[in-house]
Design an enzyme around this catalytic site. Structure first.
Site, PDB file in Angstrom:
ATOM      1  N   ARG A 181       0.847  -1.196   0.000  1.00 45.32           N
ATOM      2  CA  ARG A 181       0.000   0.000   0.000  1.00 45.32           C
ATOM      3  C   ARG A 181       0.876   1.236   0.000  1.00 45.32           C
ATOM      4  O   ARG A 181       1.726   1.396   0.873  1.00 45.32           O
ATOM      5  CB  ARG A 181      -0.850   0.054   1.283  1.00 45.32           C
ATOM      6  CG  ARG A 181      -2.018  -0.834   1.276  1.00 45.32           C
ATOM      7  CD  ARG A 181      -3.090  -0.371   2.228  1.00 45.32           C
ATOM      8  NE  ARG A 181      -2.666  -0.162   3.607  1.00 45.32           N
ATOM      9  CZ  ARG A 181      -3.472   0.275   4.541  1.00 45.32           C
ATOM     10  NH1 ARG A 181      -4.721   0.589   4.266  1.00 45.32           N
ATOM     11  NH2 ARG A 181      -3.054   0.429   5.773  1.00 45.32           N
ATOM     12  N   THR A 184      -1.372   7.437  -0.602  1.00 49.17           N
ATOM     13  CA  THR A 184      -2.639   7.323  -1.339  1.00 49.17           C
ATOM     14  C   THR A 184      -3.441   6.092  -0.931  1.00 49.17           C
ATOM     15  O   THR A 184      -4.618   5.981  -1.275  1.00 49.17           O
ATOM     16  CB  THR A 184      -2.353   7.196  -2.849  1.00 49.17           C
ATOM     17  OG1 THR A 184      -1.594   5.989  -3.058  1.00 49.17           O
ATOM     18  CG2 THR A 184      -1.539   8.367  -3.370  1.00 49.17           C
ATOM     19  N   ASP A 211      -0.617  -3.706  12.410  1.00 51.65           N
ATOM     20  CA  ASP A 211      -0.076  -4.070  11.103  1.00 51.65           C
ATOM     21  C   ASP A 211       0.267  -5.562  11.122  1.00 51.65           C
ATOM     22  O   ASP A 211       1.211  -5.988  11.804  1.00 51.65           O
ATOM     23  CB  ASP A 211       1.170  -3.230  10.802  1.00 51.65           C
ATOM     24  CG  ASP A 211       1.668  -3.479   9.378  1.00 51.65           C
ATOM     25  OD1 ASP A 211       1.963  -4.652   9.036  1.00 51.65           O
ATOM     26  OD2 ASP A 211       1.748  -2.524   8.602  1.00 51.65           O
ATOM     27  N   ASP A 225       3.940  -6.551  10.090  1.00 52.14           N
ATOM     28  CA  ASP A 225       4.931  -6.187  11.111  1.00 52.14           C
ATOM     29  C   ASP A 225       4.817  -7.088  12.331  1.00 52.14           C
ATOM     30  O   ASP A 225       5.825  -7.518  12.900  1.00 52.14           O
ATOM     31  CB  ASP A 225       4.739  -4.727  11.539  1.00 52.14           C
ATOM     32  CG  ASP A 225       5.347  -3.756  10.534  1.00 52.14           C
ATOM     33  OD1 ASP A 225       6.188  -4.196   9.718  1.00 52.14           O
ATOM     34  OD2 ASP A 225       4.972  -2.569  10.556  1.00 52.14           O
TER      35      ASP A 225
END
Ligand code: URA
Length: 209
Positions: free
Chosen positions: A104, A108, A200, A203
């Site tokens: 990603r 944006t 996340d 992560d």
């Protein structure tokens, strides 16, 4: 949404809570993602076709059920899909494997492709696409577009946690793709993270960050 199945099995819900806990360490996080994915895989494959084949036991020969119909292909959206892929693969060891590299853009939130490799006979297979988080829905939407371009005609998407916004976006582009989720959470935050979510997923699984 007719194509959405929330897997409300108590073991899935319990394990999702372990994943959500901030203090769950990296190794345990990966282990539990695998465990939840095995359980989700069980639900996702509930309607697979069976055929009767002769089987000889130590005592006799009889007609016994074996999987028939379309062969399977598991496709992971890298890198966070890896843990789910590991779990599903342990359940479906003869499935072929595909990888789609998408990340990603943090500004944006749109997906950028950097890798795409799937089996050449993908049009003959039932594809199970795995990605732990369906957030904005842009990544999964783009991944399914690429799979369809490559010939995939029968696709299911498995996610651990979905946001309502992402489900809507995904369904608008791909109403033919059934989505299986462990949970539909409240909403996205201003950075595109799912709330309450689990942070996340990449992560947390790989200990980066
Ligand atoms: N990707 C993640 O890993 N977590 C989120 O909450 C959203 C996108």
């Amino acid at each position: 949404m007719p194509t959405l199945t929330v897997i409300d099995h108590p073991l899935v819900q319990h394990k999702l809570t372990i994943l959500r806990r901030r203090e769950t360490p990296t190794g345990r996080f990966h282990e539990v993602v695998r465990e939840v994915s095995v359980l989700m895989g069980y639900e996702l494959t509930r309607d697979l076709a069976l055929e009767e084949r002769p089987v000889t036991t130590p005592l006799t020969t009889f007609e016994a059920p074996l999987l028939s119909g379309k062969k399977l292909c598991l496709v992971s959206i890298m890198r966070a899909g890896q843990g789910m892929l590991d779990g599903m693969r342990s359940l479906l060891p003869s499935a072929r494997i595909g990888h789609i590299g998408l990340y990603r853009d943090q500004e944006t939130l749109t997906p950028i492709e950097y890798f795409f490799k799937v089996p050449s006979d993908i049009e003959e297979r039932l594809v199970i696409l795995v990605d732990p988080m369906l957030a904005t829905g842009h990544t999964a939407t783009a991944a399914v577009h690429r799979l369809k371009e490559a010939g995939a005609a029968s696709i299911r998407l498995a996610v651990l946690v979905a946001a309502p916004e992402g489900l809507r976006t995904f369904h608008e582009s791909h109403p033919d793709v059934a989505v299986y989720a462990g949970s539909v959470d409240e909403r996205l935050d201003e950075h595109g993270y799912i709330l309450p979510g689990l942070g996340d997923a990449g992560d947390r699984m790989f200990g980066t960050r």
